[in-house]
Each structure stands twice: as C-alpha cells, then as structure tokens.
Design a protein around this motif. Sequence first.
Motif, PDB file in Angstrom:
ATOM      1  N   GLN A 125      12.912  10.645   9.262  1.00 23.43           N
ATOM      2  CA  GLN A 125      12.719   9.597  10.268  1.00 23.43           C
ATOM      3  C   GLN A 125      13.254   8.278   9.738  1.00 23.43           C
ATOM      4  N   SER A 126      13.948   7.540  10.606  1.00 20.73           N
ATOM      5  CA  SER A 126      14.404   6.195  10.295  1.00 20.73           C
ATOM      6  C   SER A 126      14.091   5.322  11.491  1.00 20.73           C
ATOM      7  N   SER A 127      13.197   4.343  11.309  1.00 18.08           N
ATOM      8  CA  SER A 127      12.763   3.530  12.440  1.00 18.08           C
ATOM      9  C   SER A 127      12.123   2.250  11.920  1.00 18.08           C
ATOM     10  N   ASP A 128      11.581   1.461  12.843  1.00 14.16           N
ATOM     11  CA  ASP A 128      10.862   0.254  12.444  1.00 14.16           C
ATOM     12  C   ASP A 128       9.367   0.515  12.321  1.00 14.16           C
ATOM     13  N   SER A 129       8.959   1.790  12.335  1.00 16.34           N
ATOM     14  CA  SER A 129       7.552   2.156  12.192  1.00 16.34           C
ATOM     15  C   SER A 129       7.228   2.427  10.729  1.00 16.34           C
ATOM     16  N   ASN A 130       6.086   1.907  10.276  1.00 16.76           N
ATOM     17  CA  ASN A 130       5.678   2.138   8.892  1.00 16.76           C
ATOM     18  C   ASN A 130       4.898   3.433   8.727  1.00 16.76           C
ATOM     19  N   SER A 131       4.889   4.290   9.760  1.00 16.09           N
ATOM     20  CA  SER A 131       4.188   5.573   9.699  1.00 16.09           C
ATOM     21  C   SER A 131       5.122   6.716  10.072  1.00 16.09           C
ATOM     22  N   TYR A 132       4.874   7.858   9.468  1.00 16.40           N
ATOM     23  CA  TYR A 132       5.572   9.087   9.841  1.00 16.40           C
ATOM     24  C   TYR A 132       4.526  10.141  10.155  1.00 16.40           C
ATOM     25  N   SER A 133       4.625  10.765  11.325  1.00 21.12           N
ATOM     26  CA  SER A 133       3.604  11.702  11.788  1.00 21.12           C
ATOM     27  C   SER A 133       4.187  13.082  12.017  1.00 21.12           C
ATOM     28  N   ILE A 134       3.358  14.090  11.734  1.00 22.80           N
ATOM     29  CA  ILE A 134       3.663  15.484  12.052  1.00 22.80           C
ATOM     30  C   ILE A 134       2.553  15.946  12.990  1.00 22.80           C
ATOM     31  N   THR A 135       2.909  16.398  14.161  1.00 22.30           N
ATOM     32  CA  THR A 135       1.901  16.674  15.189  1.00 22.30           C
ATOM     33  C   THR A 135       1.146  17.979  14.943  1.00 22.30           C
ATOM     34  N   SER A 136       1.798  18.973  14.366  1.00 26.12           N
ATOM     35  CA  SER A 136       1.156  20.271  14.123  1.00 26.12           C
ATOM     36  C   SER A 136       1.700  20.832  12.812  1.00 26.12           C
ATOM     37  N   GLU A 193       0.852  -1.190   0.000  1.00 25.73           N
ATOM     38  CA  GLU A 193       0.000   0.000   0.000  1.00 25.73           C
ATOM     39  C   GLU A 193       0.886   1.239   0.000  1.00 25.73           C
ATOM     40  N   GLN A 194       0.730   2.087  -1.007  1.00 25.20           N
ATOM     41  CA  GLN A 194       1.544   3.288  -1.122  1.00 25.20           C
ATOM     42  C   GLN A 194       1.042   4.372  -0.157  1.00 25.20           C
ATOM     43  N   PRO A 195       1.939   5.267   0.309  1.00 26.86           N
ATOM     44  CA  PRO A 195       1.476   6.387   1.139  1.00 26.86           C
ATOM     45  C   PRO A 195       0.571   7.308   0.333  1.00 26.86           C
ATOM     46  N   ALA A 196      -0.421   7.889   0.993  1.00 24.85           N
ATOM     47  CA  ALA A 196      -1.437   8.707   0.323  1.00 24.85           C
ATOM     48  C   ALA A 196      -1.222  10.187   0.610  1.00 24.85           C
ATOM     49  N   PHE A 198       6.731  17.008  -0.565  1.00 22.79           N
ATOM     50  CA  PHE A 198       6.470  15.623  -0.934  1.00 22.79           C
ATOM     51  C   PHE A 198       7.248  14.724   0.028  1.00 22.79           C
ATOM     52  N   TYR A 199       6.630  13.617   0.415  1.00 24.16           N
ATOM     53  CA  TYR A 199       7.255  12.662   1.323  1.00 24.16           C
ATOM     54  C   TYR A 199       7.253  11.284   0.667  1.00 24.16           C
ATOM     55  N   TYR A 200       8.262  10.493   0.985  1.00 23.53           N
ATOM     56  CA  TYR A 200       8.312   9.124   0.491  1.00 23.53           C
ATOM     57  C   TYR A 200       9.124   8.277   1.460  1.00 23.53           C
ATOM     58  N   CYS A 201       9.045   6.965   1.277  1.00 25.85           N
ATOM     59  CA  CYS A 201       9.701   6.038   2.196  1.00 25.85           C
ATOM     60  C   CYS A 201      10.629   5.104   1.427  1.00 25.85           C
ATOM     61  N   VAL A 202      11.830   4.916   1.962  1.00 28.53           N
ATOM     62  CA  VAL A 202      12.768   3.929   1.444  1.00 28.53           C
ATOM     63  C   VAL A 202      12.794   2.766   2.436  1.00 28.53           C
ATOM     64  N   ALA A 205       3.711  -2.759   3.770  1.00 25.08           N
ATOM     65  CA  ALA A 205       4.845  -3.483   3.192  1.00 25.08           C
ATOM     66  C   ALA A 205       4.875  -4.905   3.728  1.00 25.08           C
ATOM     67  N   ALA A 206       5.525  -5.777   2.965  1.00 29.19           N
ATOM     68  CA  ALA A 206       5.701  -7.172   3.373  1.00 29.19           C
ATOM     69  C   ALA A 206       7.144  -7.582   3.106  1.00 29.19           C
ATOM     70  N   SER A 207       7.680  -8.380   4.004  1.00 29.87           N
ATOM     71  CA  SER A 207       9.049  -8.856   3.860  1.00 29.87           C
ATOM     72  C   SER A 207       9.229 -10.064   4.752  1.00 29.87           C
ATOM     73  N   ASP A 208      10.145 -10.943   4.371  1.00 30.44           N
ATOM     74  CA  ASP A 208      10.441 -12.093   5.197  1.00 30.44           C
ATOM     75  C   ASP A 208      11.487 -11.792   6.262  1.00 30.44           C
ATOM     76  N   SER A 209      11.986 -10.571   6.288  1.00 29.45           N
ATOM     77  CA  SER A 209      12.901 -10.143   7.344  1.00 29.45           C
ATOM     78  C   SER A 209      12.520  -8.725   7.748  1.00 29.45           C
ATOM     79  N   ASN A 210      13.063  -8.278   8.861  1.00 29.25           N
ATOM     80  CA  ASN A 210      12.679  -6.996   9.426  1.00 29.25           C
ATOM     81  C   ASN A 210      12.991  -5.831   8.476  1.00 29.25           C
ATOM     82  N   ILE A 211      12.121  -4.826   8.497  1.00 31.20           N
ATOM     83  CA  ILE A 211      12.252  -3.671   7.614  1.00 31.20           C
ATOM     84  C   ILE A 211      12.599  -2.445   8.440  1.00 31.20           C
TER      85      ILE A 211
END
Length: 565
Positions: free
Chosen positions: A273-284, A227-230, A292-296, A246-252
């Motif tokens: 942000q670089s973490s094991d979370s599949n979400s990136y949040s901006i509080t305010s 599922e791509q970010p919206a 534009f934002y994207y994930c590697v 995302a899906a993977s047979d090892s940790n992402i």
Amino acid sequence: MYKKDKMKRILSSVCLIFSFLLIGSVSAVTVDAGDLWDAAVAAGHVSGSPAVTTLYNIGNDLVVGNATFHGVANNGTTAYAMSYYETSTAGGVGVHESAGPSNAQRNIYGGQRIDVNFTSAVAITELKIGRWGSSDGSFKISGFSSDPGASAENFNYSDVSQGSVSTSYSSGTVTVNAVGVFGYAVISFTNAGGLTGISLKQSSSSNDGMCFHSITYSSTGAPLITEQPADVLVEPNLPAQFTIGAASDSNITYNWYKTENETTDPNNDTLVQSSDSNSYSITSCQVSDEAFYYCVLDNDAAEDTVSELAALGVKRMLTHWKLDAADYNSAGYYVDSSSEDNVDHNAIPIGVPSFVDGVEPNISNEGAVIDSNGAATAGTWDPSKYSNQLTVNGWVYLDSIGSEQTVVCKTEPNDLTDDRWGFMVADDAKLTLEAYGQTSVVGDAIGAGEWVMVTAAFDGTDGKIYINGILSAQGSFALSDGKEATVQIGNCSNTLLDGVLDDIRIYNYAVSSSDVVQLHYNTSGNGVCDPANTIQFDVAGANGTEPDCRVNIYDMQVFASEWMQ
C-alpha cells in the motif's frame, strides 16, 4: 532513496488495490510570542492579560505547531522564561517598556534558557530575539552541528535610538552581542539545516535579559517516527491493522511493505500500500498474510524514514504428529496431520521406529517408541517466528526416570547453546520449559509407567506447564536466539527420552487452560476437573474437600453442615 524503484513497483503490481503519492510542498513556518501566548493560555500558565506585561511558566512543555518550548532556570527549576507585551506606540510583541523590566517582569535572565525541539529536522531561516537592560550584553543560540552562517541586524522601536548587534560562532553556539539596550535583533541563517532542537540562553547574570519574539523555519529532514507499528496476532478470517505515528512539517506518503525476512529491503520487498494513510489494514487474515510488515515514510526529503518490523501472526496448530504405525508405514516418516497450516512439517526418524498402543488405542491408535531409532528431526522452521508465542502438547510414557530426557525441542543436535527452546523432563522427573541462558519454568514431577499429557505454553512473557490438563507451574520466560535450530522429537544433544510419545501438537500461540483440558479429553476420553476453574456451588467431591467439577450430594452435604452457622 527508493523513489524510482518504488514507482516501478507501484505501476507493475497486479495485487495493489490502489496507490498514489502525495508530495507536500515545503513551506516556511513562523512561531511568534503570540502563538506562545495562546499555548500558555490553553495550558493554564498565564497570569495577567495581553495588554500588560504578563508572565507564564513554560516548565511544562508548550507545543506550538511542530515546535515544543520548554524553559529551565539556572538552578534546575522551571523558568518563568517568556512574556507577551504590547504597547500602543510600538505595537510590538515581546518588547518591554523603556523603563526596563522589574523583577516581576523578568523573562530570560542569566543561566535561564529556552529549549525548542522540533518534530522533524528543520532549517531555521530567521530568529527574532528581544534585548533589554542597563548595559551591553549577549545571548547564545546553541544546537548547531556546523557554522550556520548567522548574521544579525538591529531593529529599534520608536523610543530606542541606539544599539547595534553582531554575531559569532564557536563549537555549535552562535553568540549574539548587543550594544545598547532595548529593541530586538533579527538573526538570519544560511546553513542551519538538519536541526532537531536549539537552546536560547541569556549570557549575563544581571537583570539584563532577552525575550523570544519569533522563529521561522522549514522542514529539511525525513519524517520523525513517534510510534512504531506493533505486532499483531489474530484468529484466522479476522481483521488486522498496522498503524504508525509520525510527524513532519510537510505531507507524508506512507509506503507499507511485506517481507518474510527479518530485514527491510524496499527495493526487493513487496509493496502492499502507498497512500497518505498511516494505517494498513487486512480485512480477513489468512495464513498467506502472515509476514513482517513495515512502513517507509516519504515527505520528499533526501532520505526516507524506515520503520521497525511488525509481525502478523495467524493463530493455528502448525503440526500434529499422531505417531501412528499406519502413517509411518505408508510414508516412511511421522506424518504431519495438521489441516490448519499450509506447510507439512513431517518428522524423519533416525532409524526404523517401533510402535506400541497409544494413550487410548480406540482414539489415538499407537505411540512411537523413542529410542535410537524412534527419535526424529523435523526441519529448522520456527513455530514462534511471527508470533513470539508457542505451545507444545503431547502424551508421554516414561519407562524410567533419573536422567534428563527430551519431549520436543528446537536446538542443534550436538549444541544445546544454539537453541530456541526445549520441553524437557529433568533428572528428578520434573517437567521444564527451558532455553539456553534464560530462566526456566519448572513444573511438578511425572511418574514412570503411566501415560501423562504434558503441555508447555509461552505467551511472549510467561511460560506455563500443565500436567494432565492442570496448571503445574508458571513463570517469566524468553526464547533464545536459535531461530534456525532444528525441531527434534524425543532427543536433544543425547538427552534421549526413555519411553513412548503419542499425539504431539505444536501451536504458534499460547493455548488457553480450557483448550488444554479439551485436548486431554480429545485424546484420552477422560474429563479433567481443574480446581482453579470450578463451577459455582462446586465446593467438594467424594473425599469431602476437593471440588470435582460437579454440583451433587457432596456439595449439598457441605452446605447442610454449615447451614445457619
């Protein structure tokens, strides 16, 4: 691919709140017929019990870990393609009684197949397939892009004393040839990396068949994006979140980047942000967050997986040209008076403009006469860059009608084919929201010799045209590709407005109908009654038929005339 540069950026970024890499070890995964049995039970496809021969229908996908199994018969229908069977003597999985299968016990027969799809590229290391029947036979394993170097060895149960197995490869298919009946083969692979799916098919058309025993594999490829970010469009100071599936047979490790360009370049873009979370949040959300934002995605494979871009737009009025004489006389251009944006989009007239009284001089002061001097350009910025939405609002006083005229547009001065959008007055005086090669939205005609508030709003799917605060037309619409075209006031490729413009505003979102009504009141001092949004019990006005946005004697007269009817 980006690991060295990525680590440097993590260590050097002063804005990064936290960052860490989680590198998962690659381990083998084995899926056997028992796992499929459990999945079949959960899916309601099972009949019988594990202690006897059982059949289940895998026409509906059975998901086991990171693999999805699906069975298809030779006539295109769903195949009863697998069974689970245990005997006290053999203790095996997927092995049948020595008497051979009956029609009620069929597994994979001629023309039937099992497709196995993985959630990421894998390396198959071992495959076990059961074999039974009354004669020699073969089955095929397809889906390989190169020779996997398969080899096979026959294993017999206690009640089977004959048989041997060999393999051959041709055109993406490994053929496993069996001599004799019963037992199962272990097929090992030395070069089966990068697979996303395989197909298992019985070659014989007889009742000889095969059954799945187990498959062992490990991850070799980059993560798979499910599922791509919206895109997100949000009010200022409210939170926003981007999420990727995302899906993977090892940790992402999820590495989120920010860029102002519509390209992905992790070596030069800002890592946020670089973490094991599949979400990136901006509080305010602030205007400075607009980008534009994207994930590697990194699972320690040779190549990372890069997502599509997702835009963050922060709703606001981007520009407000009051078109007052005092502003021009002090600055030499039409001043952008908007306080909601952090960039001034001042408009430069072609010559020295002249000014006359505006819509309501006590409120809006003057308006600019649009002629060969008063028309202006305001740069190549794109109001819809991060939102794919747009609103243009302003007041028009036409001196004449009969030719196409421009309110505001974003197009090249001498090339209407290189445009983004245009808010125009057609030669029949109808308002239009148009873009080259796209479907136009056409509103009602406006008259000459009077001030009219005109509004065009685009919400990413539909365009709307309002006249004096009232919706005039609505229809599907899309912007053209001219993102670098010039924003122009009163003229697009010699479609010069013959008249006066006052109080022009551009927003990066589609304003609501109530906002349009409020804009009309703010500049003219006059309220608007929209028949489509009347209040309760407002059924008539002074003429006895049309609502007037008031509940008064006219409405009471209607109620009284219909009383007791």
